[in-house]
Motif scaffolding. Structure first.
Motif, PDB file in Angstrom:
ATOM      1  N   TRP A 146      -3.618 -15.800 -28.835  1.00 11.30           N
ATOM      2  CA  TRP A 146      -3.777 -14.408 -29.256  1.00 11.30           C
ATOM      3  C   TRP A 146      -4.944 -14.225 -30.218  1.00 11.30           C
ATOM      4  N   ILE A 147      -5.228 -15.265 -31.026  1.00 10.56           N
ATOM      5  CA  ILE A 147      -6.334 -15.119 -31.987  1.00 10.56           C
ATOM      6  C   ILE A 147      -7.669 -14.991 -31.248  1.00 10.56           C
ATOM      7  N   ASN A 148      -7.803 -15.674 -30.087  1.00 10.13           N
ATOM      8  CA  ASN A 148      -9.029 -15.545 -29.299  1.00 10.13           C
ATOM      9  C   ASN A 148      -9.218 -14.091 -28.863  1.00 10.13           C
ATOM     10  N   LEU A 149      -8.106 -13.427 -28.544  1.00 14.62           N
ATOM     11  CA  LEU A 149      -8.176 -12.049 -28.059  1.00 14.62           C
ATOM     12  C   LEU A 149      -8.436 -11.089 -29.214  1.00 14.62           C
ATOM     13  N   MET A 150      -7.834 -11.386 -30.371  1.00 14.84           N
ATOM     14  CA  MET A 150      -8.153 -10.565 -31.545  1.00 14.84           C
ATOM     15  C   MET A 150      -9.632 -10.734 -31.902  1.00 14.84           C
ATOM     16  N   ASN A 151     -10.134 -11.962 -31.787  1.00  6.68           N
ATOM     17  CA  ASN A 151     -11.561 -12.231 -31.987  1.00  6.68           C
ATOM     18  C   ASN A 151     -12.401 -11.304 -31.112  1.00  6.68           C
ATOM     19  N   ALA A 152     -11.998 -11.171 -29.854  1.00  8.37           N
ATOM     20  CA  ALA A 152     -12.778 -10.373 -28.903  1.00  8.37           C
ATOM     21  C   ALA A 152     -12.818  -8.905 -29.321  1.00  8.37           C
ATOM     22  N   TYR A 153     -11.678  -8.381 -29.758  1.00  7.06           N
ATOM     23  CA  TYR A 153     -11.642  -6.981 -30.200  1.00  7.06           C
ATOM     24  C   TYR A 153     -12.369  -6.785 -31.530  1.00  7.06           C
ATOM     25  N   SER A 154     -12.515  -7.855 -32.312  1.00  7.95           N
ATOM     26  CA  SER A 154     -13.145  -7.734 -33.630  1.00  7.95           C
ATOM     27  C   SER A 154     -14.655  -7.859 -33.573  1.00  7.95           C
ATOM     28  N   CYS A 155     -15.166  -8.349 -32.452  1.00  8.98           N
ATOM     29  CA  CYS A 155     -16.602  -8.641 -32.357  1.00  8.98           C
ATOM     30  C   CYS A 155     -17.403  -7.345 -32.350  1.00  8.98           C
ATOM     31  N   THR A 156     -18.418  -7.283 -33.216  1.00  9.78           N
ATOM     32  CA  THR A 156     -19.233  -6.077 -33.255  1.00  9.78           C
ATOM     33  C   THR A 156     -20.610  -6.306 -32.624  1.00  9.78           C
ATOM     34  N   GLU A 157     -20.704  -7.420 -31.893  1.00 10.57           N
ATOM     35  CA  GLU A 157     -21.859  -7.681 -31.034  1.00 10.57           C
ATOM     36  C   GLU A 157     -23.172  -7.793 -31.811  1.00 10.57           C
ATOM     37  N   CYS A 158     -23.110  -8.336 -33.023  1.00 11.15           N
ATOM     38  CA  CYS A 158     -24.316  -8.432 -33.847  1.00 11.15           C
ATOM     39  C   CYS A 158     -25.251  -9.515 -33.326  1.00 11.15           C
ATOM     40  N   GLY A 159     -24.668 -10.530 -32.632  1.00 11.09           N
ATOM     41  CA  GLY A 159     -25.500 -11.538 -31.989  1.00 11.09           C
ATOM     42  C   GLY A 159     -26.009 -12.642 -32.892  1.00 11.09           C
ATOM     43  N   ARG A 160     -25.449 -12.771 -34.084  1.00  6.45           N
ATOM     44  CA  ARG A 160     -25.858 -13.895 -34.937  1.00  6.45           C
ATOM     45  C   ARG A 160     -25.483 -15.220 -34.279  1.00  6.45           C
ATOM     46  N   CYS A 161     -24.349 -15.223 -33.569  1.00  8.62           N
ATOM     47  CA  CYS A 161     -23.909 -16.425 -32.843  1.00  8.62           C
ATOM     48  C   CYS A 161     -24.940 -16.816 -31.800  1.00  8.62           C
ATOM     49  N   THR A 162     -25.357 -15.823 -31.016  1.00  8.14           N
ATOM     50  CA  THR A 162     -26.275 -16.095 -29.922  1.00  8.14           C
ATOM     51  C   THR A 162     -27.649 -16.504 -30.443  1.00  8.14           C
ATOM     52  N   ALA A 163     -28.062 -15.892 -31.558  1.00 10.73           N
ATOM     53  CA  ALA A 163     -29.363 -16.242 -32.139  1.00 10.73           C
ATOM     54  C   ALA A 163     -29.362 -17.671 -32.658  1.00 10.73           C
ATOM     55  N   CYS A 170     -22.462 -21.171 -33.487  1.00  8.45           N
ATOM     56  CA  CYS A 170     -21.941 -19.808 -33.282  1.00  8.45           C
ATOM     57  C   CYS A 170     -20.782 -19.523 -34.226  1.00  8.45           C
ATOM     58  N   VAL A 171     -19.905 -20.513 -34.368  1.00  5.36           N
ATOM     59  CA  VAL A 171     -18.733 -20.343 -35.235  1.00  5.36           C
ATOM     60  C   VAL A 171     -19.189 -20.171 -36.681  1.00  5.36           C
ATOM     61  N   ASN A 172     -20.192 -20.990 -37.041  1.00  6.67           N
ATOM     62  CA  ASN A 172     -20.727 -20.925 -38.389  1.00  6.67           C
ATOM     63  C   ASN A 172     -21.430 -19.589 -38.659  1.00  6.67           C
ATOM     64  N   ALA A 173     -22.092 -19.055 -37.640  1.00  8.01           N
ATOM     65  CA  ALA A 173     -22.911 -17.857 -37.840  1.00  8.01           C
ATOM     66  C   ALA A 173     -22.085 -16.582 -37.950  1.00  8.01           C
ATOM     67  N   CYS A 174     -20.904 -16.555 -37.369  1.00 11.13           N
ATOM     68  CA  CYS A 174     -20.162 -15.289 -37.319  1.00 11.13           C
ATOM     69  C   CYS A 174     -19.729 -14.823 -38.700  1.00 11.13           C
ATOM     70  N   PRO A 175     -20.128 -13.612 -39.094  1.00  5.55           N
ATOM     71  CA  PRO A 175     -19.769 -13.100 -40.417  1.00  5.55           C
ATOM     72  C   PRO A 175     -18.265 -12.845 -40.572  1.00  5.55           C
ATOM     73  N   ILE A 176     -17.529 -12.775 -39.453  1.00  9.18           N
ATOM     74  CA  ILE A 176     -16.086 -12.567 -39.591  1.00  9.18           C
ATOM     75  C   ILE A 176     -15.276 -13.668 -38.892  1.00  9.18           C
ATOM     76  N   ASN A 177     -15.857 -14.877 -38.900  1.00  9.52           N
ATOM     77  CA  ASN A 177     -15.141 -16.078 -38.446  1.00  9.52           C
ATOM     78  C   ASN A 177     -14.587 -16.013 -37.027  1.00  9.52           C
ATOM     79  N   ILE A 178     -15.321 -15.395 -36.136  1.00  8.52           N
ATOM     80  CA  ILE A 178     -14.938 -15.430 -34.725  1.00  8.52           C
ATOM     81  C   ILE A 178     -15.326 -16.796 -34.165  1.00  8.52           C
ATOM     82  N   ASN A 179     -14.523 -17.304 -33.219  1.00 11.44           N
ATOM     83  CA  ASN A 179     -14.766 -18.631 -32.667  1.00 11.44           C
ATOM     84  C   ASN A 179     -14.968 -18.591 -31.151  1.00 11.44           C
ATOM     85  N   PRO A 180     -16.216 -18.376 -30.708  1.00 10.66           N
ATOM     86  CA  PRO A 180     -16.463 -18.362 -29.255  1.00 10.66           C
ATOM     87  C   PRO A 180     -16.261 -19.743 -28.628  1.00 10.66           C
ATOM     88  N   LEU A 181     -16.542 -20.786 -29.429  1.00  9.65           N
ATOM     89  CA  LEU A 181     -16.450 -22.153 -28.922  1.00  9.65           C
ATOM     90  C   LEU A 181     -15.041 -22.471 -28.425  1.00  9.65           C
TER      91      LEU A 181
END
Lengths: 456, 267
Positions: free
Chosen positions: A313-330, A393-404
């Motif tokens: 469920w935390i992965n899904l909450m992560n998805a709804y919390s993502c604001t698509e800033c792209g720090r992870c991708t950068a 990506c995990v390190n970059a996320c300002p709100i601790n989202i974990n795409p990995l």
């Protein structure tokens, strides 16, 4: 007339509340699709992380300038809400600046704070639009990042423009109100001597001095109404938008991972089988008595994740919390070097999948399930196979989202359920199995290096 | 005892046990340290340092097996756990308490992922261990090559750095060399991966416009360093290949931190 406005206000507020409740229930139900996992332990540590990372925005300050600008919007959002309270009470009881007579000494101070923040929000939103459209910050460009094409880039622009408009309405409402107060018109005049001019809006008063009384009242009313209706509409919009992070960011950080970033989540359901195969810990595995007719292990779902309900469920909450800033991708080495993988897209795909399922529920009833899946229809194998698990990506996320975490669960499904891996991975697997090393060396040669310790 | 007369020895756990002795540390060599020709030199350098200091250590020798890290990251949980559970049986059989390893992947796996499967040990990466030995005055960088005037840049391993927040230990070890330490722009928590992790090392990269190790090596070369220091066998290969790709192998060398210390000691 006044009553009509009040009735309209109550109806507008009711519709907003109904929409938001409906959306919150849907989102909560979607998050609960995920596998259960108890994340209630370590409340103290979690609270501390939430205070630092969510409330204190610690990770946003990795880039101090952007951190400060974002903080202005964030503080504006939280603090200007106090003013919304007065606006709502005014709207419900048909009053005008209802709090002013009760807190006269601090009222101007409060409004001044709101105005300064409103101006700050406005200015930062203009800068943020410039960063997107003029100076073209790389991580925000749809030309460079395919996941931003169409809706996401519009969504981002709508949010910034809406915030600018709302702040302009708030400030010009105060300005027109001040002019009406000066002129002593109707109930506006009653606050003469109680409420002074405000810090920012006083400079906007010249805009309204040419207005006739009727036009001025009309502007004041229009600005007041558009502002509050805009906020109501925005609140509903947020539940459909990437901007949902303003609400979910907090619980998302609270429930984020506490373990070291390098630690993968264990699969206890595999351990039992492994112990059986190695013939150990008989008190748990009991190979003599435990055959197919014996006690079955608790029902095991899928190994790994094919679709959202296989994720936690935390992965899904992560998805709804993502604001698509792209720090992870950068920060992603795969993305930087032109691979298809983008951690932001992993999060956006997961949310898109959930939104599609939600839409199915709304249109076809709560039991609806289509035949699509997250892996295959949204995320491709090429993307997940490009990951180096470097945790940038995990390190970059300002709100601790974990795409990995999602990527690794998808990989598990691919390998454990479908036995599909790149050929060289299969070779590596068989080497480990047969030679105890990922390469084709004889295990008996493993210690040969020691013969060389005394060679020059 | 001088370097010339020093005879290096590599005792195994089995020998120690037979002699009724217990080592201070178990040196977990890892697959790369055992089989990869380049990283065997790192293993040997570290073992020489341990001998030189007089640390009572042992290795598992032929009883050691892959920790399962690449299998797990590739998605093969079953194979990972087979490796993990068997390794834990061996380690617990020898009553191992303290493990030192020169591989950040082995380090991360044994430290963070074995406890849940029944393997509880104190696990230390060789960078931290070397730092301790230097701080205690047991390792002194003297008697060997001089590093004065040389420029070294340290490339963070993801599984040492971000994964386990070991950023300072390797840098403090390098500081003992008296060389110029220069940082890449992307370093420590923001360090860029070499491209090997997540089992990428064991397959061709997915289609893209550049290899990750080339991107990283270009950044390292940009610092003007003559030495790229690493603390991971996979970073070692990726960075060395990247340097070759950029035709800089004559000018720029890639070394593990323990090799640099051993060079400084003349071991």
């Amino acid at each position: 007339m006044a009553y009509l406005e009040q009735v309209f206000f109550v109806v507008a507020l009711g519709i907003t509340a109904w929409f938001i409740t409906k959306r919150v229930k849907l989102i909560a139900r979607a998050i609960k699709l995920g596998r259960p996992e108890d994340r209630s332990a370590n409340a103290g540590e979690r609270l501390k992380i939430m205070l630092e990372v969510a409330f204190g925005q610690k990770k946003m300050f990795d880039n101090p300038l952007v951190g400060i600008m974002h903080f202005v919007i964030y503080a504006g959002f939280i603090i200007i809400n106090i003013e919304i309270l007065e606006i709502i009470v005014d709207g419900l009881i048909g009053a005008h600046r209802v709090f002013a007579p009760f807190i006269t000494p601090i009222y101007p101070f409060l409004i001044n704070v709101f105005e300064v923040l409103a101006f700050g929000v406005l200015a930062v939103c203009v800068v943020f639009l410039t960063r997107r459209w003029v100076s073209k910050v790389q991580r925000l460009q749809p030309e460079r990042h395919r996941e931003l094409k169409e809706w996401p880039v519009k969504d981002a622009t709508y949010i910034l423009v809406a915030e600018i408009v709302l702040m302009l309405l708030f400030l010009t409402w105060n300005a027109s109100d001040s002019v009406l107060r000066d002129r002593g018109i109707g109930h506006y005049g009653e606050l003469q001597g109680v409420v002074p001019d405000f810090l920012i809006s006083q400079y906007l008063k010249p805009l309204f001095t040419g207005f006739g009384d009727g036009a001025l009242v009309a502007y004041e009313r229009a600005a007041w109404w558009l502002h509050i209706l805009g906020i109501m509409g925005f609140a509903v919009y947020v539940t459909y938008s990437k901007h949902l992070h303003i609400a979910l960011g907090f619980p998302n950080v609270y429930f984020s991972d506490l373990k070291p970033k390098g630690e993968m989540t264990n699969m206890p359901e595999v351990t039992k089988e492994v112990q059986l195969m190695l013939g150990i810990s008989p008190e748990q595995a009991d190979p003599s008595g435990g055959n197919e007719n014996g006690e079955q292990p608790p029902t095991i779902g899928r190994f790994g994740a094919k679709d959202v309900e296989d994720l936690r469920w935390i992965n899904l909450m992560n998805a709804y919390s993502c604001t698509e800033c792209g720090r992870c991708t950068a920060a992603c080495p795969a993305n930087i070097t032109g691979k298809k993988l983008s951690p932001r897209k992993i999060m956006m795909d997961t949310r898109d999948r959930l939104e599609d399922i939600q839409r199915g529920w709304v249109q076809n009833g709560p039991e609806f399930k289509d035949d699509k899946s997250l892996l295959g229809d949204y995320i491709t194998v090429e993307e997940i196979n490009a990951c180096t698990t470097c945790q940038a990506c995990v390190n970059a996320c300002p709100i601790n989202i974990n795409p990995l975490d999602i990527i690794l669960q998808l990989r598990r499904y691919k390998v454990m359920e479908e036995s599909q891996a790149p050929g060289s991975w299969n070779a590596m697997f068989s080497n480990i199995e047969n030679n105890m090393a990922p390469w084709k060396f004889s295990p008996s040669d493993r210690f040969n290096w020691a013969d060389q310790v005394n060679q020059k | 005892m001088t370097q010339d007369t020093m005879q290096y020895a590599v005792p195994t756990m089995a020998e120690m046990m037979a002699a009724g002795e217990e080592p201070e540390i178990l040196f977990w060599v890892g697959c790369a340290g055992s089989f990869d020709d380049r990283y065997k030199r790192v293993t040997i350098a570290f073992v020489r340092i341990l001998n030189h200091v007089g640390i009572k250590f042992a290795v598992l020798g032929p009883e050691e097996a892959c920790t399962g890290d690449p299998a797990r990251r590739a998605g093969n949980e079953f194979l990972f756990q087979m490796q993990a559970v068997s390794n834990i049986q061996v380690l617990n059989g020898y009553n191992v308490k303290k493990i030192v390893t020169a591989c950040p992947h082995c380090f991360n796996t044994i430290k963070n992922e074995y406890p849940e499967l029944g393997g509880q040990y104190e696990v230390i990466h060789h960078s931290t261990y070397l730092q301790q030995l230097i701080n205690e005055g047991r390792v002194k960088v003297a008697g060997g090559e001089s590093f004065k005037g040389r420029r070294i840049t340290f490339h963070d391993s993801c599984y040492l750095g971000r994964a386990n927040k070991v950023y300072e230990a390797p840098r403090e070890v390098l500081a003992a060399l008296d060389a110029d330490l220069v940082e890449m722009k992307r370093s420590k928590a923001n360090g860029l991966c070499c491209g090997a992790g997540g089992a990428q090392y064991f397959k061709e990269p997915e289609p893209g416009n550049k290899d990750v190790n080339v991107e990283r090596v270009q950044e390292a070369l940009g610092t003007g360093a003559d030495t790229i220091a690493v603390a991971c066998p996979f970073c070692m290969t990726m960075m060395s290949d990247g340097v070759k790709n950029q035709n800089q192998e004559e000018r720029v060398k890639v070394y593990d931190i323990s090799e640099l210390i051993a060079q400084g000691q003349g071991l």
